[in-house]
Design a protein around this motif. Structure first.
Motif, PDB file in Angstrom:
ATOM      1  N   ARG A  89      98.665  23.743  57.607  1.00 36.45           N
ATOM      2  CA  ARG A  89     100.182  23.195  57.412  1.00 36.45           C
ATOM      3  C   ARG A  89     100.685  22.366  58.316  1.00 36.45           C
ATOM      4  O   ARG A  89     101.132  21.288  58.131  1.00 36.45           O
ATOM      5  N   GLU A 107     101.338  18.342  57.526  1.00 39.54           N
ATOM      6  CA  GLU A 107     102.562  17.674  57.771  1.00 39.54           C
ATOM      7  C   GLU A 107     102.450  16.517  58.705  1.00 39.54           C
ATOM      8  O   GLU A 107     103.186  15.387  58.331  1.00 39.54           O
ATOM      9  N   ARG A 116      99.525  21.294  49.884  1.00 40.29           N
ATOM     10  CA  ARG A 116     100.940  21.815  50.324  1.00 40.29           C
ATOM     11  C   ARG A 116     101.595  22.695  49.036  1.00 40.29           C
ATOM     12  O   ARG A 116     102.011  23.748  49.235  1.00 40.29           O
TER      13      ARG A 116
END
Lengths: 701, 361
Positions: free
Chosen positions: A689, A693, A680
């Protein structure tokens, strides 16, 4: 006159006991020695075996006694071969022992006693003995119809030439017997249907998916191996048969017997009991004694394997199935595979749960209360396909399970753990949640019932923790995820994959050829997960998925349903993540496309032009389909540092993301979290991404 | 005699084996499952004999599901590019391929999806969807975030979708429905929807609610030149007729009891729910087709007229009064008003009642 101990018979009996015990334990008990007395919820009238209510013996002891009795009857049958001490009795012994179930024990013993009665004499003793056997059968077994039929045939048999029985014995006694049976059928509901069970299944059996035991299982070793063994003996001993009627009977008996797993044992026993082969050779096989010893050793080994004595000897208790009586749940249970009825036959289970429909097809004869068999089948199908709202079928009837749920009010839903389609479908249902999985049953609980809530939450917690192992010290799998051996591990893992917990499934399944199809499904699920949350595919997950799935699809033994879904899933993945390349793509784009499509030769060709540190990294990905995740983690950890400064941050970020995924798969959370965080930091706006997450949020919960 | 029993057993065995083979040919269970083409006639066959089918082709039912490759639909969705909403949302529609492709751009990256079907005839709205197979090949559905509404002749957020977006990949593109819901969506907008283990066979969809959806498979009827007249609509009971419409327009049994009250605007879009609460319905023999001829467009049959009401309320009987306020030409504005939803769509409230009635407790 000295009486020698019948060592041969004892050895055969012991071998039969060991084989039966190993077979039953390895493959699960499918019937009770004394079947359940509780009718199902929909059954309007059902014959209850009286003995099951009177005999206050625990089910385990009943089954053991049935096994011992059945072994005795098999031994006696083998002994009665005109050519005893012959090698050919071993296939018969092994075949019949592997097929035996406790529910066959009483019927087998009684059939043997009837078949071995001598010719009629002047005394009526034999008639009374036959009557006694018939009454015993009615009181103690569901298959009393077979025994009554045998008794009737015996009663009607002509006497020997020296005896000329009077009219009374020839006509009156059999007539009285028949009248008694018919009268009982008219007075007691369900008796007549239970009596014709041995033939009624031929026209009453539902589809194989609903009740596999009433269908042949040609793709199952459990079915075909014993059949081959017995068939071998049949061919040897009946090959000289010339009597047409006996041949016809033999063909019919065999034809009927092999149409179902449930009656295969009794059918083949009937063949041997009633059509005793008139063999011609009379020489015992030399070396019979050593042959028997070898048979005993093999039987003992199989018994140890089946019963898991090695584990027992270490003091561990083998728990092979979930016990729903330990939950708070109560109420009605829907079985999608009616053969699971035996799992719900314990007294405590009968106290708490009521099966909506069980495997007693003889109780389907009258009209089912509040519905029909077709309604039940339709209900199960609608549940499987999550068709809750009303819809009109093409035959004009109304489908949708909501109305039936309100009428029948089931609380638990039991699916076969190998029924991946149903498990996947039910995982999407708003009305059912997973409560437990073992090697045979996957149990769903109805949402909204407070008695199911605790176990539903616990099951979800278990699955989430196995999938995202953040808090390994705070949960227990007891009575939620249960398996007794490697085969059951595979079943449980398969169910978890169907529920979309691929990491959890991969943790349970071993990384070997036996689990190839399961591993392929899990990798495919992972690849889809990444693709669904990013605008591109994962080189690690997708390359592994493509290679492993293609390898799996090349196996002939792959089940057709799994083959179809795997093929479709793979095609969908490729369609989503591999759009046509733009004109004149650069090397990295071509390399990426080669990974996503599983084109190993193109990859090797393109790696030639890359610097060694980069090529080394990509080579790890190329080898990844054959490596366990631990090794992937080690290799990536070594390969990534040299890439710093050699590749763009976006590529380095992707490397760390793959390291995190491999670490997550191997359970190394202490590596996974930092890897995702590094990824990240290097590229906050990476295509991965969102999935990154998601992983971090789950690992930190 | 000695061959009777073997003969009987043999016959039973043969029949059982034959039945087993039939079971294997059936998709699942013991239920009759018609294959895609078995029992279904070509929809164009109806037009050869039944004039109603020609006007039916223009109705909302017939046009309720179309492939997104339709030229009119392609042009319509491309007009989204020029709307302020799309520009604000960084949404771009491309119609270069066979099907439109929508893209939400966020920085350097774009989330995109292909839209291959369009729901809605356009009488009220049109909503585009994209089919997305999952890991088993089962069909999931992406419902596009933006819907075209006739009332405003423009695009607004699709009914039921959140105003505030979460952080999922598809959040700006729409809402992802799993396979059961996808099947339900298509099921009400198609006449025949073959599904194989969760995968919708899109190439074999009979799009739109056409003749055979209501009248049933008609192959036998066509092949016999009309001699076989099974499943006639007129032969159905009243409850069955309403239930057929309510299969898609929703039945009161499918609503929670506490949701059925006149203060709940969400049930307005489910016409049979309100209709079956109406005194008009409960005290008469009316059905949906008492007021609506499904073979004609709503415009051509004056669906907002009063001819439907004065079938009964003709002033000739005391228990069927005419309007107490003297209105003679506009029943619906008071007794069946149009109700606005949270989006620019209005549905006629089919809970026919006197406007002064208070909500039920």
């Amino acid at each position: 006159m000295t009486h020698r101990f019948p060592w041969t018979s004892f050895g055969v009996w012991l071998a039969a006991c060991l084989l039966i015990a190993g077979s039953i334990t390895a493959h699960g008990v499918r019937s009770d020695g004394l079947p359940t007395a509780m009718p199902s919820g929909l059954a309007s009238s059902s014959w209850s075996v009286p003995g099951a209510q009177w005999v206050l013996i625990p089910p385990v002891i009943r089954n053991v006694l049935a096994v011992l009795g059945g072994a005795w009857a098999i031994t006696a049958l083998c002994r009665d071969l005109e050519v005893s001490r012959s090698w050919s009795l071993f296939p018969l012994l092994m075949g019949l022992s592997l097929l035996f179930q406790p529910g066959d024990g009483v019927a087998m013993v009684l059939l043997y006693l009837v078949a071995r009665m001598g010719p009629k004499t002047e005394s009526t003793t034999q008639d009374w003995q036959l009557a006694g056997i018939g009454v015993t059968a009615i009181l103690m077994t569901l298959e009393f119809g077979l025994v009554l039929g045998a008794v009737l045939v015996k009663l009607c048999q002509p006497a020997s030439n020296e005896v000329r029985p009077g009219v009374g014995r020839r006509l009156i006694f059999p007539s009285l017997w028949l009248a008694g049976v018919i009268g009982t059928a008219m007075v007691i509901p369900g008796f007549s249907w239970a009596a014709i069970r041995p033939v009624s299944w031929l026209w009453m059996r539902p589809a194989a998916s609903m009740m596999p035991s009433l269908h042949p299982a040609w793709d199952s070793m459990q079915f075909t191996l014993p059949l081959v063994l017995v068939a071998t003996t049949c061919i040897v001993h009946f090959r000289s048969e010339r009597n047409v009627s006996r041949i016809v009977w033999m063909l019919i008996l065999v034809g009927v017997a092999i149409q179902s797993q449930r009656y295969l044992f009794l059918g083949l026993c009937g063949l041997w009991l009633w059509l005793r082969p008139r063999t011609v050779t009379g020489c015992p096989t030399p070396g019979f004694g050593p042959l028997l010893v070898v048979c005993l050793i093999l039987s003992g080994g199989y018994g140890i394997y089946g019963m898991g004595w090695a584990t027992l000897l270490t003091g561990q208790t083998i728990v092979r199935s979930i016990d729903p009586t330990l939950w708070d749940s109560r109420g009605r249970v829907v079985l999608m595979n009616l053969d699971h009825s035996a799992h719900w036959s314990s007294p405590l289970a009968q106290e708490r749960f009521e099966l909506l429909l069980d495997d007693r097809w003889d109780s389907w004869g009258g009209a089912l209360k509040g519905g029909s068999l077709s309604d039940y089948v339709a209900f199960c199908r609608d549940l499987r396909e999550v068709r809750d709202l009303r819809y009109r079928r093409v035959d004009g009837t109304w489908g949708g399970y909501q109305s039936r749920m309100e009428t029948w009010n089931p609380m638990l839903l039991v699916v076969d753990s190998s029924d991946h389609l149903s498990i996947r479908g039910l995982s999407l249902s708003p009305d059912w949640r997973i409560m437990g999985i073992d090697g045979q049953q996957t149990i769903f609980g109805r949402v909204g019932d407070p008695r199911n809530t605790i176990q539903i939450r616990h099951a979800l917690d278990c699955l989430m923790t196995l999938e995202w192992p953040a808090r390994l010290d705070q949960f227990t799998l007891d009575n939620t995820l249960v398996s007794g051996d490697s085969h059951e591990d595979q079943q449980v893992a398969g169910a978890m994959c169907s529920l979309r917990f691929p990491y959890a499934a991969l943790r349970l399944a071993r990384h070997d050829q036996q689990n190839h199809a399961l591993r392929a499904r899990c990798l495919l699920e992972l690849a889809h997960r990444v693709a669904s949350h990013s605008s591109t595919g994962s080189l690690l997950d997708q390359f592994r998925a493509v290679i492993v799935v293609q390898q799996s699809l090349s196996h002939r033994t792959l089940e057709p349903e799994i083959r179809k879904t795997m093929d479709r899933g793979l095609q969908a993945l490729l369609d989503r993540t591999t759009p046509p390349l733009k004109p004149n793509p650069d090397e990295l784009s071509r390399l990426r496309m080669a990974f996503l499509t599983g084109n190993s030769s193109e990859i090797q060709h393109l790696l030639i032009g890359l610097p060694p540190v980069q090529a080394n990294y990509y080579q790890i990905l190329v080898r990844s389909p054959g490596l366990p995740p631990d090794e992937i983690v080690v290799e990536l950890k070594n390969a990534i540092p040299p890439l710093v400064g050699q590749v763009p941050d976006s590529t380095l970020s992707e490397c760390h993301f793959y390291l995190g995924c491999a670490a997550l798969e191997s359970g190394r959370i202490e590596i996974a979290i930092p890897a995702f965080e590094e990824s990240r930091q290097l590229a906050p706006n990476s295509p991965f991404r969102m999935i990154r997450e998601l992983y971090l949020n789950q690992l930190r919960r | 005699m000695k061959f009777v029993i073997p003969g009987l057993l043999l016959s039973l065995l043969a029949w059982s084996i034959w039945r087993e083979s039939q079971d294997r040919a059936i998709a699942s269970g013991d239920l009759p499952e018609l294959e895609v083409t078995r029992g279904w006639a070509l929809e164009t066959s109806c037009q050869e004999c039944h004039s109603q089918s020609q006007s039916f082709a223009e109705t909302g039912h017939a046009l309720t599901l179309r492939p997104a490759s339709d030229p009119v639909l392609r042009q319509l969705i491309q007009s989204l590019n020029t709307t302020p909403a799309a520009q604000r949302d960084s949404m771009q529609v491309s119609t270069e391929g066979r099907f439109p492709r929508v893209q939400h751009r966020e920085g350097q990256h774009a989330n995109d999806a292909e839209l291959d079907w369009c729901f809605g005839s356009g009488r009220h709205a049109r909503t585009w969807v994209g089919t997305l197979p999952d890991s088993d090949g089962a069909t999931n559905l992406l419902e596009f975030r933006w819907t075209w509404y006739r009332d405003v002749d423009g695009f607004q957020v699709t009914p039921g979708q959140p105003t505030e977006l979460d952080s999922g990949y598809y959040s700006h593109l729409g809402v992802l429905f799993d396979q059961p819901k996808a099947r339900r969506c298509f099921g009400c907008h198609a006449t025949h929807l073959p599904v194989d283990a969760g995968q919708i066979q899109v190439a074999k969809i009979q799009a739109g609610v056409t003749c055979q959806r209501c009248h049933g498979p008609r192959e036998a009827h066509v092949q016999t030149g009309g001699s076989i007249q099974e499943h006639r609509w007129s032969g159905l009971s009243r409850d069955e007729q309403v239930a057929r419409c309510a299969e898609c327009h929703r039945h009161p049994e499918e609503q929670t009891p506490d949701s059925i009250h006149i203060g709940n605007p969400d049930i307005v879009r489910f016409q049979p729910v309100g209709l079956m609460q109406s005194e008009c319905f409960q005290r008469s023999k009316m059905t949906c087709t008492s007021c609506h001829d499904p073979h004609q467009t709503m415009e051509s049959q004056n669906s907002g007229g009063i001819w439907q009401c004065i079938q009964c309320h003709d002033g000739k009987q005391d228990d069927r009064p005419v309007c107490g306020s003297g209105q003679l030409d506009n029943c619906l504005s008071c007794h069946m008003p149009k109700v606005s939803m949270d989006r620019p769509v209005r549905f006629t409230d089919h809970w026919i009642r006197i406007p002064s009635e208070k909500p039920l407790p």
